[in-house]
Design a protein around this motif. Structure first.
Motif, short mmCIF file in Angstrom:
data_model
loop_
_atom_site.label_atom_id
_atom_site.label_comp_id
_atom_site.label_asym_id
_atom_site.label_seq_id
_atom_site.Cartn_x
_atom_site.Cartn_y
_atom_site.Cartn_z
N LYS A 70 0.83 -1.21 0.00
CA LYS A 70 0.00 0.00 0.00
C LYS A 70 0.87 1.27 0.00
O LYS A 70 0.68 2.15 -0.84
N THR A 71 1.81 1.35 0.92
CA THR A 71 2.67 2.52 1.02
C THR A 71 3.56 2.65 -0.20
O THR A 71 3.78 3.75 -0.73
N THR A 72 4.06 1.54 -0.70
CA THR A 72 4.90 1.56 -1.90
C THR A 72 4.10 2.10 -3.08
O THR A 72 4.61 2.91 -3.87
N LEU A 73 2.85 1.70 -3.23
CA LEU A 73 2.01 2.19 -4.32
C LEU A 73 1.80 3.70 -4.20
O LEU A 73 1.91 4.43 -5.20
N ILE A 74 1.54 4.19 -3.00
CA ILE A 74 1.38 5.64 -2.81
C ILE A 74 2.67 6.37 -3.17
O ILE A 74 2.65 7.41 -3.83
N LYS A 75 3.82 5.83 -2.76
CA LYS A 75 5.10 6.46 -3.08
C LYS A 75 5.35 6.48 -4.58
O LYS A 75 5.86 7.46 -5.12
N VAL A 76 4.98 5.42 -5.28
CA VAL A 76 5.13 5.38 -6.74
C VAL A 76 4.18 6.39 -7.38
O VAL A 76 4.56 7.12 -8.30
N MET A 77 2.95 6.48 -6.88
CA MET A 77 1.97 7.41 -7.46
C MET A 77 2.36 8.87 -7.24
O MET A 77 2.05 9.72 -8.07
N THR A 78 3.05 9.17 -6.14
CA THR A 78 3.44 10.56 -5.85
C THR A 78 4.81 10.91 -6.39
O THR A 78 5.22 12.06 -6.31
N GLY A 79 5.52 9.94 -6.94
CA GLY A 79 6.84 10.20 -7.51
C GLY A 79 7.98 10.08 -6.52
O GLY A 79 9.13 10.37 -6.86
N ALA A 80 7.71 9.65 -5.30
CA ALA A 80 8.78 9.46 -4.32
C ALA A 80 9.64 8.26 -4.66
O ALA A 80 10.80 8.19 -4.26
N ARG A 81 9.10 7.31 -5.41
CA ARG A 81 9.84 6.15 -5.91
C ARG A 81 9.44 5.95 -7.36
O ARG A 81 8.31 6.23 -7.76
N TYR A 82 10.38 5.43 -8.13
CA TYR A 82 10.09 5.14 -9.54
C TYR A 82 9.80 3.66 -9.68
O TYR A 82 10.50 2.82 -9.12
N PRO A 83 8.77 3.30 -10.46
CA PRO A 83 8.46 1.88 -10.65
C PRO A 83 9.53 1.19 -11.48
O PRO A 83 10.22 1.84 -12.29
N SER A 84 9.70 -0.11 -11.28
CA SER A 84 10.62 -0.89 -12.10
C SER A 84 10.12 -0.95 -13.53
O SER A 84 10.90 -0.97 -14.48
N SER A 85 8.80 -1.01 -13.69
CA SER A 85 8.17 -0.95 -15.01
C SER A 85 6.74 -0.48 -14.85
O SER A 85 6.21 -0.42 -13.75
N GLY A 86 6.11 -0.12 -15.96
CA GLY A 86 4.76 0.43 -15.92
C GLY A 86 4.81 1.94 -15.86
O GLY A 86 5.89 2.54 -15.90
N ASN A 87 3.64 2.57 -15.77
CA ASN A 87 3.62 4.03 -15.70
C ASN A 87 2.43 4.54 -14.88
O ASN A 87 1.45 3.85 -14.69
N VAL A 88 2.61 5.77 -14.39
CA VAL A 88 1.59 6.46 -13.63
C VAL A 88 1.40 7.84 -14.27
O VAL A 88 2.36 8.56 -14.49
N THR A 89 0.15 8.19 -14.59
CA THR A 89 -0.14 9.52 -15.16
C THR A 89 -1.24 10.18 -14.35
O THR A 89 -2.05 9.51 -13.76
#
Length: 88
Positions: free
Chosen positions: A69-88
């Motif tokens: 859950k926290t990792t997903l929020i961090k990826v969605m806010t740009g605090a972490r970059y995903p290994s693959s995929g994208n967020v817009t």
């Protein structure tokens, strides 16, 4: 008066997001000796997550401890970059 319909464009789109990371682990170099070597153990925190967050809707992330859950929020806010995929 403006209303939101089910055809409204999502505010946030998450498409096929994977997040992998490594942690160092000490393992015995030779069985029975105190010498250790460090290897990287790989973990997958998010595996192919896709979702749309619609405007005007309340969205909740529910899950057990360690489910990402926290990792997903961090990826969605740009605090972490995903290994693959994208967020817009």
């Amino acid at each position: 008066m403006k209303t939101h319909s089910s055809l409204a464009q999502p505010v946030i789109q998450v498409r096929d997001v994977y997040f992998e990371y490594s942690t160092p682990v000490k393992v015995a170099w030779i069985s029975g000796l105190p010498f250790k070597r460090v290897i990287q153990q790989k973990h997958v925190a998010l595996k192919g997550i896709s979702l749309d967050i619609q405007p005007g809707k309340i969205t909740a992330l529910l899950g057990r401890n360690g489910s990402g859950k926290t990792t997903l929020i961090k990826v969605m806010t740009g605090a972490r970059y995903p290994s693959s995929g994208n967020v817009t």
